[in-house]
Design a protein around this motif. Structure first.
Motif, PDB file in Angstrom:
ATOM      1  N   VAL A 162      38.556  56.224  25.695  1.00  0.00           N
ATOM      2  CA  VAL A 162      39.641  56.577  24.780  1.00  0.00           C
ATOM      3  C   VAL A 162      40.798  57.099  25.621  1.00  0.00           C
ATOM      4  CG1 VAL A 162      40.364  58.021  22.850  1.00  0.00           C
ATOM      5  CG2 VAL A 162      38.030  57.142  22.930  1.00  0.00           C
ATOM      6  N   VAL A 163      41.980  56.559  25.384  1.00  0.00           N
ATOM      7  CA  VAL A 163      43.148  56.907  26.195  1.00  0.00           C
ATOM      8  C   VAL A 163      44.330  57.224  25.286  1.00  0.00           C
ATOM      9  CG1 VAL A 163      42.366  55.454  28.106  1.00  0.00           C
ATOM     10  CG2 VAL A 163      43.913  54.503  26.381  1.00  0.00           C
ATOM     11  N   GLU A 164      45.357  57.814  25.865  1.00  0.00           N
ATOM     12  CA  GLU A 164      46.583  58.065  25.120  1.00  0.00           C
ATOM     13  C   GLU A 164      47.209  56.733  24.687  1.00  0.00           C
ATOM     14  OE1 GLU A 164      47.887  60.900  24.112  1.00  0.00           O
ATOM     15  OE2 GLU A 164      46.210  62.014  25.000  1.00  0.00           O
ATOM     16  N   PRO A 165      47.835  56.683  23.507  1.00  0.00           N
ATOM     17  CA  PRO A 165      48.398  55.418  23.016  1.00  0.00           C
ATOM     18  C   PRO A 165      49.307  54.710  24.010  1.00  0.00           C
ATOM     19  CG  PRO A 165      48.423  57.046  21.275  1.00  0.00           C
ATOM     20  CD  PRO A 165      47.969  57.770  22.513  1.00  0.00           C
ATOM     21  N   GLY A 166      50.133  55.463  24.710  1.00  0.00           N
ATOM     22  CA  GLY A 166      51.049  54.860  25.663  1.00  0.00           C
ATOM     23  C   GLY A 166      50.371  54.323  26.914  1.00  0.00           C
ATOM     24  N   GLU A 167      49.091  54.645  27.083  1.00  0.00           N
ATOM     25  CA  GLU A 167      48.360  54.236  28.278  1.00  0.00           C
ATOM     26  C   GLU A 167      47.363  53.111  28.001  1.00  0.00           C
ATOM     27  OE1 GLU A 167      46.473  57.766  29.667  1.00  0.00           O
ATOM     28  OE2 GLU A 167      48.343  58.849  30.009  1.00  0.00           O
ATOM     29  N   LEU A 168      47.284  52.644  26.746  1.00  0.00           N
ATOM     30  CA  LEU A 168      46.232  51.702  26.367  1.00  0.00           C
ATOM     31  C   LEU A 168      46.293  50.404  27.167  1.00  0.00           C
ATOM     32  CD1 LEU A 168      43.852  50.909  24.550  1.00  0.00           C
ATOM     33  CD2 LEU A 168      45.528  50.102  22.861  1.00  0.00           C
ATOM     34  N   ALA A 169      47.444  49.776  27.203  1.00  0.00           N
ATOM     35  CA  ALA A 169      47.555  48.486  27.886  1.00  0.00           C
ATOM     36  C   ALA A 169      47.238  48.615  29.367  1.00  0.00           C
ATOM     37  CB  ALA A 169      48.945  47.896  27.678  1.00  0.00           C
ATOM     38  N   ALA A 170      47.783  49.643  30.007  1.00  0.00           N
ATOM     39  CA  ALA A 170      47.564  49.822  31.444  1.00  0.00           C
ATOM     40  C   ALA A 170      46.109  50.155  31.744  1.00  0.00           C
ATOM     41  CB  ALA A 170      48.480  50.922  31.971  1.00  0.00           C
ATOM     42  N   ALA A 171      45.498  51.002  30.922  1.00  0.00           N
ATOM     43  CA  ALA A 171      44.103  51.375  31.148  1.00  0.00           C
ATOM     44  C   ALA A 171      43.174  50.178  30.977  1.00  0.00           C
ATOM     45  CB  ALA A 171      43.702  52.495  30.190  1.00  0.00           C
ATOM     46  N   THR A 172      43.461  49.354  29.982  1.00  0.00           N
ATOM     47  CA  THR A 172      42.639  48.161  29.758  1.00  0.00           C
ATOM     48  C   THR A 172      42.797  47.185  30.919  1.00  0.00           C
ATOM     49  OG1 THR A 172      42.990  48.432  27.368  1.00  0.00           O
ATOM     50  CG2 THR A 172      42.094  46.329  28.132  1.00  0.00           C
ATOM     51  N   GLU A 173      44.032  47.004  31.374  1.00  0.00           N
ATOM     52  CA  GLU A 173      44.301  46.102  32.498  1.00  0.00           C
ATOM     53  C   GLU A 173      43.593  46.580  33.765  1.00  0.00           C
ATOM     54  OE1 GLU A 173      46.602  42.820  34.367  1.00  0.00           O
ATOM     55  OE2 GLU A 173      45.991  43.324  32.321  1.00  0.00           O
ATOM     56  N   LEU A 174      43.636  47.868  34.002  1.00  0.00           N
ATOM     57  CA  LEU A 174      42.995  48.423  35.192  1.00  0.00           C
ATOM     58  C   LEU A 174      41.490  48.182  35.162  1.00  0.00           C
ATOM     59  CD1 LEU A 174      43.675  50.054  37.760  1.00  0.00           C
ATOM     60  CD2 LEU A 174      43.117  52.129  36.458  1.00  0.00           C
ATOM     61  N   LEU A 175      40.873  48.380  34.004  1.00  0.00           N
ATOM     62  CA  LEU A 175      39.436  48.136  33.866  1.00  0.00           C
ATOM     63  C   LEU A 175      39.123  46.658  34.063  1.00  0.00           C
ATOM     64  CD1 LEU A 175      36.578  49.104  33.187  1.00  0.00           C
ATOM     65  CD2 LEU A 175      37.167  48.885  30.758  1.00  0.00           C
ATOM     66  N   ALA A 176      39.953  45.792  33.491  1.00  0.00           N
ATOM     67  CA  ALA A 176      39.740  44.351  33.631  1.00  0.00           C
ATOM     68  C   ALA A 176      39.823  43.930  35.090  1.00  0.00           C
ATOM     69  CB  ALA A 176      40.766  43.586  32.797  1.00  0.00           C
ATOM     70  N   LEU A 177      40.785  44.454  35.818  1.00  0.00           N
ATOM     71  CA  LEU A 177      40.935  44.105  37.227  1.00  0.00           C
ATOM     72  C   LEU A 177      39.771  44.644  38.059  1.00  0.00           C
ATOM     73  CD1 LEU A 177      44.782  44.694  37.652  1.00  0.00           C
ATOM     74  CD2 LEU A 177      43.578  42.491  37.634  1.00  0.00           C
ATOM     75  N   ARG A 178      39.265  45.803  37.689  1.00  0.00           N
ATOM     76  CA  ARG A 178      38.096  46.354  38.399  1.00  0.00           C
ATOM     77  C   ARG A 178      36.895  45.433  38.219  1.00  0.00           C
ATOM     78  NH1 ARG A 178      34.617  47.204  41.046  1.00  0.00           N
ATOM     79  NH2 ARG A 178      33.371  49.078  41.455  1.00  0.00           N
ATOM     80  N   ILE A 179      36.681  44.972  37.000  1.00  0.00           N
ATOM     81  CA  ILE A 179      35.557  44.078  36.724  1.00  0.00           C
ATOM     82  C   ILE A 179      35.753  42.739  37.423  1.00  0.00           C
ATOM     83  CG2 ILE A 179      34.377  42.806  34.881  1.00  0.00           C
ATOM     84  CD1 ILE A 179      35.058  45.209  33.042  1.00  0.00           C
ATOM     85  N   ALA A 180      37.001  42.284  37.498  1.00  0.00           N
ATOM     86  CA  ALA A 180      37.307  40.985  38.105  1.00  0.00           C
ATOM     87  C   ALA A 180      36.975  40.934  39.584  1.00  0.00           C
ATOM     88  CB  ALA A 180      38.777  40.644  37.885  1.00  0.00           C
ATOM     89  N   GLU A 181      36.704  42.073  40.198  1.00  0.00           N
ATOM     90  CA  GLU A 181      36.301  42.084  41.605  1.00  0.00           C
ATOM     91  C   GLU A 181      34.878  41.557  41.796  1.00  0.00           C
ATOM     92  OE1 GLU A 181      36.785  46.080  42.919  1.00  0.00           O
ATOM     93  OE2 GLU A 181      38.961  46.126  42.551  1.00  0.00           O
ATOM     94  N   MET A 182      34.112  41.519  40.729  1.00  0.00           N
ATOM     95  CA  MET A 182      32.735  41.052  40.795  1.00  0.00           C
ATOM     96  C   MET A 182      32.690  39.523  40.783  1.00  0.00           C
ATOM     97  SD  MET A 182      30.787  43.674  40.985  1.00  0.00           S
ATOM     98  CE  MET A 182      30.646  45.422  40.605  1.00  0.00           C
ATOM     99  N   PRO A 183      31.594  38.922  41.307  1.00  0.00           N
ATOM    100  CA  PRO A 183      31.473  37.463  41.275  1.00  0.00           C
ATOM    101  C   PRO A 183      31.291  36.952  39.849  1.00  0.00           C
ATOM    102  CG  PRO A 183      29.465  38.463  42.145  1.00  0.00           C
ATOM    103  CD  PRO A 183      30.475  39.558  42.037  1.00  0.00           C
ATOM    104  N   SER A 184      31.955  35.845  39.532  1.00  0.00           N
ATOM    105  CA  SER A 184      31.947  35.312  38.167  1.00  0.00           C
ATOM    106  C   SER A 184      30.541  35.013  37.659  1.00  0.00           C
ATOM    107  CB  SER A 184      32.805  34.043  38.094  1.00  0.00           C
ATOM    108  OG  SER A 184      34.148  34.338  38.343  1.00  0.00           O
ATOM    109  N   PHE A 185      29.728  34.370  38.493  1.00  0.00           N
ATOM    110  CA  PHE A 185      28.395  33.988  38.035  1.00  0.00           C
ATOM    111  C   PHE A 185      27.527  35.219  37.809  1.00  0.00           C
ATOM    112  CE2 PHE A 185      24.226  31.637  38.831  1.00  0.00           C
ATOM    113  CZ  PHE A 185      24.224  31.053  37.571  1.00  0.00           C
ATOM    114  N   GLY A 186      27.698  36.228  38.661  1.00  0.00           N
ATOM    115  CA  GLY A 186      26.962  37.475  38.458  1.00  0.00           C
ATOM    116  C   GLY A 186      27.335  38.144  37.149  1.00  0.00           C
ATOM    117  N   LEU A 187      28.622  38.136  36.840  1.00  0.00           N
ATOM    118  CA  LEU A 187      29.065  38.701  35.564  1.00  0.00           C
ATOM    119  C   LEU A 187      28.495  37.924  34.388  1.00  0.00           C
ATOM    120  CD1 LEU A 187      32.824  39.385  36.433  1.00  0.00           C
ATOM    121  CD2 LEU A 187      31.065  41.127  36.005  1.00  0.00           C
ATOM    122  N   ALA A 188      28.510  36.587  34.480  1.00  0.00           N
ATOM    123  CA  ALA A 188      28.000  35.759  33.396  1.00  0.00           C
ATOM    124  C   ALA A 188      26.516  36.006  33.158  1.00  0.00           C
ATOM    125  CB  ALA A 188      28.254  34.283  33.702  1.00  0.00           C
ATOM    126  N   LEU A 189      25.744  36.092  34.241  1.00  0.00           N
ATOM    127  CA  LEU A 189      24.308  36.323  34.100  1.00  0.00           C
ATOM    128  C   LEU A 189      24.009  37.717  33.568  1.00  0.00           C
ATOM    129  CD1 LEU A 189      22.945  34.636  37.356  1.00  0.00           C
ATOM    130  CD2 LEU A 189      22.947  33.716  35.022  1.00  0.00           C
TER     131      LEU A 189
END
Length: 281
Positions: A201-228
């Motif tokens: 849960v984040v401040e309203p003004g931080e929602l887009a940036a916080a979501t993007e940051l989390l998405a980019l963190r996850i994107a560091e993982m290998p695609s097939f590993g994430l899928a499995l």
């Protein structure tokens, strides 16, 4: 917003695909045009090897107020090319067989397939996430919510035991799910976090940036590993009864529609948009 405005926007930023519901005037109420556009966007993200994570968001002040039950763009009577199942075209039928066919495709079928998208999906939720909006958030792997977000499933007021994608007892503890449904009350984002339905849960003004940051963190993982990994957790939920539980409740859902059609003014028990808004103030 003009009639030719796309109901869903799609943009890839690096490894993240942003899928945005785009009916802000109607709090992103989901008509069939939006639902099939979402389906197309998810297919596009799945097919693009450059996309590693998907973010689902809603334009404007609200994530989604749920199924479209009364806007000028409501199109429940129209045929669309079916992709989620093999039930017949609902627009050529009447009564329960029409409603069951449509909702098997557009609601339960679509959501089940989106849940299986082999890439992590993050819901970025602000404002209302109500009824059909819950279904879209719950098919996502993670939920990031702003402080102003709230969650509700008020359809028991229509005599219906929850929305079609009945993930309630898996998204939250059973007793919390019962209170959530029995009262129809709004659950604030902080409470949703406390019970484990929301990841952050984040401040309203931080929602887009916080979501993007989390998405980019996850994107560091290998695609097939994430899928499995996604497949592994989803299979565990299904072994706990998620898939068969939804099937059983979907039948109860349509029993309620049929009962309403026989005893009230329509399959929604005579509850329209105005009545629902007034009851949930």
């Amino acid at each position: 917003m003009s009639d030719d405005t796309p109901p869903v926007l799609y943009e890839r930023r690096g490894p993240v695909a942003h899928v945005t519901m785009n009916r802000p005037r109607y709090r992103n109420a989901q008509n069939s045009a939006m639902t099939y556009a979402l389906d197309e966007a998810f297919y596009r993200a799945s097919d693009d090897p450059a996309v590693k994570v998907v973010v689902l968001a809603g334009a404007g002040a609200h994530f989604s107020a749920g199924h479209d039950i009364g806007t000028p763009g409501r199109d429940a009577h129209l045929p669309f090319e079916r992709r989620a199942g093999l039930w017949w075209d609902h627009s050529t039928r009447s009564g329960a067989e029409s409603r069951f066919a449509r909702e098997s495709e557009v609601y339960l079928g679509m959501c089940r397939r989106w849940r299986e998208l082999p890439k992590p999906v993050i819901a970025s939720v602000q404002g209302a996430c109500v009824a059909g909006g819950l279904m879209l958030a719950w098919v996502c792997d993670l939920i990031v919510a702003s402080e102003d977000a709230f969650f509700a499933d008020p359809v028991v007021r229509m005599g219906i035991p929850g929305v079609e994608y009945f993930a309630h007892p898996w998204a939250m503890p059973p007793r919390i799910a019962k209170e959530f449904l029995y009262t129809g009350d709004r659950m604030p984002a902080r409470r949703a976090y406390e019970i484990g339905m929301v990841n952050r849960v984040v401040e309203p003004g931080e929602l887009a940036a916080a979501t993007e940051l989390l998405a980019l963190r996850i994107a560091e993982m290998p695609s097939f590993g994430l899928a499995l990994t996604k497949r592994a957790v989803n299979q565990a939920e299904d072994l706990q009864g998620l898939h068969t539980g939804m099937d059983s409740v979907f039948g109860l859902h349509h029993l309620a529609h049929a009962h309403n059609a026989e005893t009230a003014s329509d399959p929604l028990g005579g509850v329209d948009v105005a009545a629902m808004k007034e009851a949930n103030r």
